[in-house]
Write an enzyme that holds these catalytic residues in place. Structure first.
Site, PDB file in Angstrom:
ATOM      1  N   HIS A 161       0.865  -1.183   0.000  1.00 34.77           N
ATOM      2  CA  HIS A 161       0.000   0.000   0.000  1.00 34.77           C
ATOM      3  C   HIS A 161       0.892   1.220   0.000  1.00 34.77           C
ATOM      4  O   HIS A 161       2.124   1.123   0.137  1.00 34.77           O
ATOM      5  CB  HIS A 161      -0.950   0.009   1.204  1.00 34.77           C
ATOM      6  CG  HIS A 161      -0.258  -0.006   2.538  1.00 34.77           C
ATOM      7  ND1 HIS A 161       0.494   1.056   3.025  1.00 34.77           N
ATOM      8  CD2 HIS A 161      -0.182  -0.965   3.497  1.00 34.77           C
ATOM      9  CE1 HIS A 161       0.979   0.769   4.212  1.00 34.77           C
ATOM     10  NE2 HIS A 161       0.593  -0.473   4.514  1.00 34.77           N
ATOM     11  N   ASP A 284      -0.681 -19.696  12.629  1.00 30.56           N
ATOM     12  CA  ASP A 284       0.538 -20.122  13.294  1.00 30.56           C
ATOM     13  C   ASP A 284       0.514 -19.694  14.770  1.00 30.56           C
ATOM     14  O   ASP A 284       0.400 -18.504  15.081  1.00 30.56           O
ATOM     15  CB  ASP A 284       1.750 -19.502  12.585  1.00 30.56           C
ATOM     16  CG  ASP A 284       3.055 -20.176  12.945  1.00 30.56           C
ATOM     17  OD1 ASP A 284       3.445 -20.098  14.116  1.00 30.56           O
ATOM     18  OD2 ASP A 284       3.675 -20.785  12.055  1.00 30.56           O
ATOM     19  N   SER A 299       3.216  -4.821   7.099  1.00 28.53           N
ATOM     20  CA  SER A 299       2.754  -4.575   5.734  1.00 28.53           C
ATOM     21  C   SER A 299       3.877  -4.826   4.739  1.00 28.53           C
ATOM     22  O   SER A 299       4.990  -4.322   4.910  1.00 28.53           O
ATOM     23  CB  SER A 299       2.267  -3.131   5.583  1.00 28.53           C
ATOM     24  OG  SER A 299       1.098  -2.916   6.312  1.00 28.53           O
TER      25      SER A 299
END
Length: 338
Positions: A161, A284, A299
């Site tokens: 992004h 996980d 991110s």
């Protein structure tokens, strides 16, 4: 290589003969192979102009005024010039305003990608300083994760992004950006309603620079000695991405990349302009214990499925931090080419 049977209809002396032939052709190859990322990095971002983050009235001795608002400025506007002078930083705008003697400032701004011009008349405050009533920002810094390195085209992709202003959420226009080492020193865990974060510090060692800031990720160049060149992976075509198990690669401990199990829960859309293409769920137990789910700074963490890079983490769901959005890596590749 693919083979197709082609049916030929041939007219001979009034008789139609059906002839079957086999044609062999080379399928068009449009595959990209890149080195896997997963490393944390720091970025120092400098805007092309200054972005308006707030408009505020002040007292001029008689009444409360806000010349910026009266002149038509809005939050998220990007001021690039004042009376023909380039505005590179907050100090530039402050100097031009204070030295205006109340004369009109002709501002060139960007708003939603369009170039506009506004006339602002600074007004003195109660101590005799000319102001326009606008809070502006010219830079930011933060930690993110590299998605992949394309050594054939000499660039890296990260975040999935764009870098946006914290207060306005507007995409920041890039003037200059430095990529530096980031050392992760700890993690603030995500809890419902409050995303956590990777905590760390920057080194003074500049390892690259940014060349593009977009809604689909950031891109730039980076020193060879920083790149992880242990293995190349093919970028998956969008139609290859399936609901089911996958692995996320990110940096948490000892500044080393590790893999964690996740699940692709839902394919949302195939839009090349979106950074919310599919939903992931952390499965996980190690990652849940350390982070409580997805955290800020993660991110760009690449996602592998069936031995191909399918995408990267982009967002965390605030009210359900073990889930979030991912972007197709193919969209990042195509966005860089534009």
């Amino acid at each position: 290589m693919k083979k197709l049977k082609k049916i030929l209809a041939v007219a001979l002396t009034g008789i139609i003969l059906i002839i079957t032939t086999t044609i062999t052709y080379q399928a068009e190859e449009n595959k990209t192979s890149v080195y896997l990322g997963g490393e944390s990095f720091g970025v120092k971002f400098y805007t092309n102009g200054v972005i308006v983050i707030n408009l505020e009235e002040y007292y001029d001795g008689t009444q409360y005024v806000c010349p910026a608002k009266s002149g038509g400025l809005q939050v998220s506007d990007i001021i690039q010039e004042a009376n023909g002078y380039k505005i590179n930083c907050n100090e530039d705008l402050k100097t031009v305003t204070e030295n205006s003697n109340g004369n009109t400032l002709n501002l060139k701004i960007q708003r939603n990608g369009a170039e506009l011009y506004k006339k602002i008349n600074p007004v003195k405050n109660t101590v005799g300083v000319y102001l326009i009533g606008a809070w502006v920002r010219d830079s930011c810094a933060g930690i993110g994760t590299i998605t992949y390195y394309d050594t054939d085209n000499n660039y890296f992709a990260a975040l999935g992004h764009g870098i946006c202003d914290n207060d306005t959420s507007a995409l920041l226009p890039l003037a200059e950006g430095e990529v530096v080492h980031a050392n992760i020193s700890g993690v603030s865990k995500s809890i419902t309603g409050k995303p956590g974060s990777l905590n760390g510090y920057f080194s003074d060692n500049t390892i690259g620079k940014l060349t593009k800031n977009s809604e689909i990720g950031i891109f730039g160049t980076i020193n060879d000695n920083f790149q992880n060149k242990s293995k190349k992976y093919e970028i998956a075509a969008i139609n290859e991405i399936k609901i089911g198990k996958a692995q996320l690669y990110t940096t948490l401990d000892n500044n080393e990349v590790d893999s964690y199990d996740i699940e692709i829960k839902k394919i949302c859309n195939r839009s090349e302009k979106s950074n919310e293409n599919f939903v992931i769920k952390i499965t996980d137990k190690r990652l849940m214990k350390k982070c409580g789910g997805i955290v800020q700074g993660m991110s760009g963490s690449p996602i592998i499925q069936n031995n191909k890079i399918i995408g990267a983490v982009t967002h965390v769901f605030v009210n359900n931090p073990n889930e979030g959005y991912g972007i197709y890596s193919q969209n990042m590749v195509e966005n860089y080419k534009k």
